[in-house]
Design an enzyme around this catalytic site. Structure first.
Site, PDB file in Angstrom:
ATOM      1  N   CYS A 209       0.839  -1.193   0.000  1.00 53.50           N
ATOM      2  CA  CYS A 209       0.000   0.000   0.000  1.00 53.50           C
ATOM      3  C   CYS A 209       0.881   1.253   0.000  1.00 53.50           C
ATOM      4  O   CYS A 209       1.977   1.265   0.570  1.00 53.50           O
ATOM      5  CB  CYS A 209      -0.914   0.003   1.221  1.00 53.50           C
ATOM      6  SG  CYS A 209      -2.201  -1.269   1.160  1.00 53.50           S
ATOM      7  N   CYS A 212       2.442   2.792   3.318  1.00 51.24           N
ATOM      8  CA  CYS A 212       3.345   1.948   4.095  1.00 51.24           C
ATOM      9  C   CYS A 212       4.451   1.312   3.252  1.00 51.24           C
ATOM     10  O   CYS A 212       5.041   0.308   3.660  1.00 51.24           O
ATOM     11  CB  CYS A 212       2.544   0.859   4.818  1.00 51.24           C
ATOM     12  SG  CYS A 212       1.323   1.521   5.994  1.00 51.24           S
ATOM     13  N   CYS A 235       2.065  -8.329   6.283  1.00 52.82           N
ATOM     14  CA  CYS A 235       0.754  -7.689   6.448  1.00 52.82           C
ATOM     15  C   CYS A 235      -0.176  -8.528   7.310  1.00 52.82           C
ATOM     16  O   CYS A 235      -1.088  -8.000   7.943  1.00 52.82           O
ATOM     17  CB  CYS A 235       0.110  -7.443   5.080  1.00 52.82           C
ATOM     18  SG  CYS A 235      -0.283  -8.939   4.157  1.00 52.82           S
TER      19      CYS A 235
END
Length: 250
Positions: A209, A212, A235
């Site tokens: 993402c 991040c 994640c």
């Protein structure tokens, strides 16, 4: 489960773990394409590829396209991806003729309750990943007995001992590329003339993402740019859920 055919009365979790060990031993040393074809045959109609359409994704997607372009390919749109990633997804889908790509995203009600401002990543990255990736993937995988992952042992210390087949969350996970390194991936991609993810050339060898994911410096681990400055390295989709865990939004 494959072991069901042997008539073994086993605890489901133990049976699945035994199935994974048996398959890993059976296919040890085989080429990725052979492992992939065997998995698709073994779990015919009950297996999906999970793809981030990230830096290395084109290789596994091309192998799948060679076997079955209609295989379900699950893509998680977290709502926080780089625009370049969704554009790359569309490029690869067209280039490879994939017809089974299914996009899943976070549950709207869960987002409204847990992350109404869309800023949860700033205060709790684990909770953000849970609601935007882990839970949506659990929902997406519910019809399947097995799924295919593109993880590789060289990527990070946490992946160094990956087996070919794993038992995870009540299904089998297949890792056909686990022995590949960066040079082999690039050689395959160039030989097949597969388009690269545009962010790789900008210093992003591992792409998640946007909030991040950071650029990686020369000599750093490829995943060093993920959750920069935090102890977090995954994640959560590969960490497993506790048995009997409740999935929000279902």
């Amino acid at each position: 489960m494959v072991l069901d055919a042997l008539g073994l009365a086993l605890d489901p979790d133990q049976g699945l773990a035994s199935e994974a060990r048996l398959l890993s031993a059976r296919h040890e040393g085989e080429e990725a394409e052979v492992i992939l074809a065997a998995a698709l045959d073994l779990y015919d109609g009950k297996i999906a590829l999970v793809s981030s359409f990230g830096a290395d994704s084109a290789v596994l997607l091309a192998m799948v396209a060679d076997i079955d372009r209609s295989l379900p390919v699950i893509f998680l749109d977290t709502g926080k991806l780089f625009p370049a990633t969704t554009a790359y997804r569309d490029t690869l889908v067209e280039a490879l003729g994939l017809t089974g790509v299914i996009t899943h995203g976070p549950n709207a009600a869960d987002l409204a309750a847990t992350d109404p401002a869309g800023a949860l990543w700033m205060s709790d990255t684990d909770a953000c990943c849970e609601i935007r990736k882990v839970t949506p993937l659990a929902v997406a995988l519910s019809p399947y007995a097995a799924w295919i992952s593109g993880r590789k042992r060289y990527q990070a210390e946490t992946r160094a001992k990956l087996p070919l087949f794993e038992a995870a969350n009540g299904r089998i996970k297949v890792n056909p590329l686990l022995g590949w390194d960066r040079a082999r991936i690039e050689s395959y991609r160039e030989t097949r003339r597969l388009p690269p993810h545009p962010l790789v050339a900008e210093g992003y060898p591992s792409i998640g993402c946007l909030p991040c994911t950071d650029r990686v410096k020369p000599g750093e681990d490829e995943r060093a740019g993920r959750w920069r400055g935090k102890a977090k390295t995954e994640c959560g989709i590969h960490l497993g859920r506790p048995s009997g865990a409740i999935i929000p939004g279902i």
